[in-house]
Each structure stands twice: as C-alpha cells, then as structure tokens.
Design an enzyme around this catalytic site. Structure first.
Site, short mmCIF file in Angstrom:
data_model
loop_
_atom_site.label_atom_id
_atom_site.label_comp_id
_atom_site.label_asym_id
_atom_site.label_seq_id
_atom_site.Cartn_x
_atom_site.Cartn_y
_atom_site.Cartn_z
N GLY A 1 2.41 -0.02 9.61
CA GLY A 1 1.09 -0.52 9.93
C GLY A 1 0.18 -0.53 8.72
CG HIS A 2 -4.66 -0.68 7.61
ND1 HIS A 2 -4.85 -1.83 6.86
CD2 HIS A 2 -5.68 0.15 7.29
CE1 HIS A 2 -5.95 -1.69 6.12
NE2 HIS A 2 -6.46 -0.50 6.35
CG PHE A 3 -3.95 4.17 6.99
CD1 PHE A 3 -4.50 4.58 5.79
CD2 PHE A 3 -4.79 3.71 7.98
CE1 PHE A 3 -5.88 4.55 5.58
CE2 PHE A 3 -6.16 3.67 7.79
CZ PHE A 3 -6.71 4.10 6.59
CG ASP B 1 -3.07 -4.10 8.10
OD1 ASP B 1 -3.96 -4.12 8.96
OD2 ASP B 1 -3.27 -3.75 6.92
#
Length: 320
Positions: free
Chosen positions: A262-264, A236
């Site tokens: 990652g973030h999502f 992230d």
C-alpha cells in the site's frame, strides 16, 4: 550500524533527524511524507547503512522537529524545502541521493531544482511529479484548493482522523500480517498535539502549489537526467502506479518497481525495497564498495565507477 538521533538548528527551526552509516560514505537523504516522520525509515536505515550514510530529518510540522507556531512560520512546501536546504548546508552535504515519499517528493524536488549539482540520484517511493499519479479519491482536497473557505477546510479535517490514518492510509492494500501498529499509532499520537491539525490543513491547501511546480520538476528531469528509481506500493489509494510509470516520459531509463503493498510500503516491504535501492545505487552511481576482511582490518575496494560521491582528491583505495 548504530542509528544516532540528533538535532540541528536551522534558523528558527530545530530539526530532529536520524543518522547511520560512515561519515565518508555516499549520502542518502530520506524525506518522509504525510502524516508520518523519519520514523517511517526505521527499518530501512539499518538495511543500507553498511554502504551508505543515511540521514532522515523530520520536516517542520512533523515528528520531533521543533518549529515556530502558526503565524510566525508559514507552513508551505516552499518553506519546508527552504528549511531542508538549510539543513543540508548545516551538515555540509555537498552531494546526496534523494529518497522521497509523498510530501517528501515535492520538498525534495525543490531541492533538486535549486541545486541540481548536488543530487546524484532520486528514489521516489509513492511520490508524485505527474498528474497521472492521482487517484479519484482527492475530492475534498481538490474542492479546498479550488475554493478555500471554512467549509472546504473543515471537510479536509477527516483526513487527519485516527480512523483515516490507520485504515485508509496504512491498511489499504497492506498485508495485515506484515503491518505492525507502530507507524500509524505514532502518527495518530503526534496529530493530537496542539495546533497540529491546523498546520496540516495549511499544508493541505498549499499542496496545490506542488501541482503548479510539476512542469518545473519535469523540466529538471529532462535537463539534468538524474538516475531515477520509482518503487511503488501498487495498492496505494492516493498515488496510483501511473504516477510511477509517468517518470519514463522524461527519463526513459527510469527504473520502475511495483510492489504488492500500500501507500506506506516500507511498513511491510522494507527488506525488498532495501534490496531494490541497493542494486539501483550500485548500478548507476558506481558506489558498490566490496567490503573485505583482511587480517581483521576492513579493506574497501572500489569496484564501481572511478568517480564517486566521496569527493576526495585521490580515489578511494584499499588500505591496511
């Protein structure tokens, strides 16, 4: 399990939400982040709805929730939480576990502060409650927080661009072979609605209020000791793994899982996250219900703790 798409009026806000699972099952309330909506849970919900009742609303200013225009409704995190509190009460959700992500974390933690007796567990997926979790890429937002003016506000507008949404928020640290376009394309499309950017810029400014509440959130953890799982995309670019590990300062028994995402993270690792969440809830809440098929009838047998989320005067028992 079939996913239903519903709306619930809460004051002047018409909340859109997704729901799946038996009405008598333990509730998992899913709160999304920026700039997404309940759409981010589209793959997770079917994976858990055999055991849990999953409810995923769109926050005001996001997704398909209909909220008043700027000027007649203040887009602040306090107000997002107030609407979500009214939403849970309208649906008579007396007990629920929280799954919080990004903006959903400070929103959900406000719910926990207001009604700690309702929260049975917390799953934080890249949702901060500690300063440790911030990367060094918050410069324009921090400048806006320190000195709100037209120039610093405009500098944050780049965070809302299609390029940043797709390439920075979704693609950073994600396996491109596992990342479909649906999530970021919907977010980009909804950001183009009238006034959407101004609403998001209002929330970006108010995000500083969340940092001021961090000591309150941390005191809630120490005082009420909710079972907590931090499941994190380690790549992230905004919320770094230190934010996940920080929960252990106040909740030594917190579970931390760092994923190669990652973030999502749900965009690429929904099945892995579902498995981790299922094990966590079954271990800590005694909601592991063994489903058997006997004479073509479903029999539920409690194999966890005697006290569960069902709130029945008699414990849930096998039936024919």
């Amino acid at each position: 399990m079939t996913v239903s798409y519903k709306r619930q009026q809460v004051g002047d806000v018409e909340v859109f939400y997704r729901e799946a699972g038996a009405r008598t099952a333990p509730v998992l309330l899913l709160l999304h982040g920026f700039p997404s909506s309940s759409h981010m849970f589209r793959e997770l919900i079917p994976l858990l709805s055999d055991r849990y009742r999953l409810i995923a609303p769109d926050l005001p200013g996001f997704g398909y929730t209909k909220a008043p225009e700027r000027g007649s409704f203040d887009y602040t995190f306090d107000n997002l939480a107030q609407v979500m509190e009214g939403f849970t009460e309208a649906l008579s959700l007396e007990r629920y576990a929280l799954y919080v992500f990004d903006y959903g974390a400070p929103t959900g933690f406000r719910l926990a502060l207001a009604h700690p007796e309702r929260v049975t567990a917390i799953i934080s997926q890249n949702g901060n409650a500690y300063l440790d979790g911030f990367s060094d890429q918050w410069g324009p937002w921090e400048a806006y927080w320190r000195n709100p003016n037209p120039v610093t506000r405009e500098a944050c507008r780049a965070s809302l661009s299609p390029e940043v949404i797709e390439n920075w928020q979704y693609r950073t640290g994600a396996d491109p072979k596992r990342l479909g376009p649906d999530g970021y394309m919907l977010d980009i499309a909804l950001m183009r609605r009238p006034d959407a950017e101004e609403i998001q810029l209002d929330l970006i400014l108010d995000y500083r209020a969340n940092l001021e509440r961090y000591p309150d959130f941390q005191n809630y953890f120490r005082t009420h000791r909710p079972p907590l799982l931090a499941v994190w995309g380690r790549h992230d670019p905004a919320f770094i793994p230190a934010g996940a590990e920080a929960y252990k300062r106040d909740l030594a028994e917190a579970h931390v899982h760092l994923l190669d995402a990652g973030h999502f993270a749900l965009e690429t690792h929904a099945s892995e996250i579902a498995q981790i969440v299922r094990g966590f809830l079954e271990e800590h809440l005694g909601t592991n219900l063994k489903m058997e098929n006997a004479n073509k009838e479903v029999v539920f047998t409690e194999i966890g703790k005697r006290e569960s989320w069902f709130g029945l005067s008699e414990q849930f028992r096998a039936f024919r």
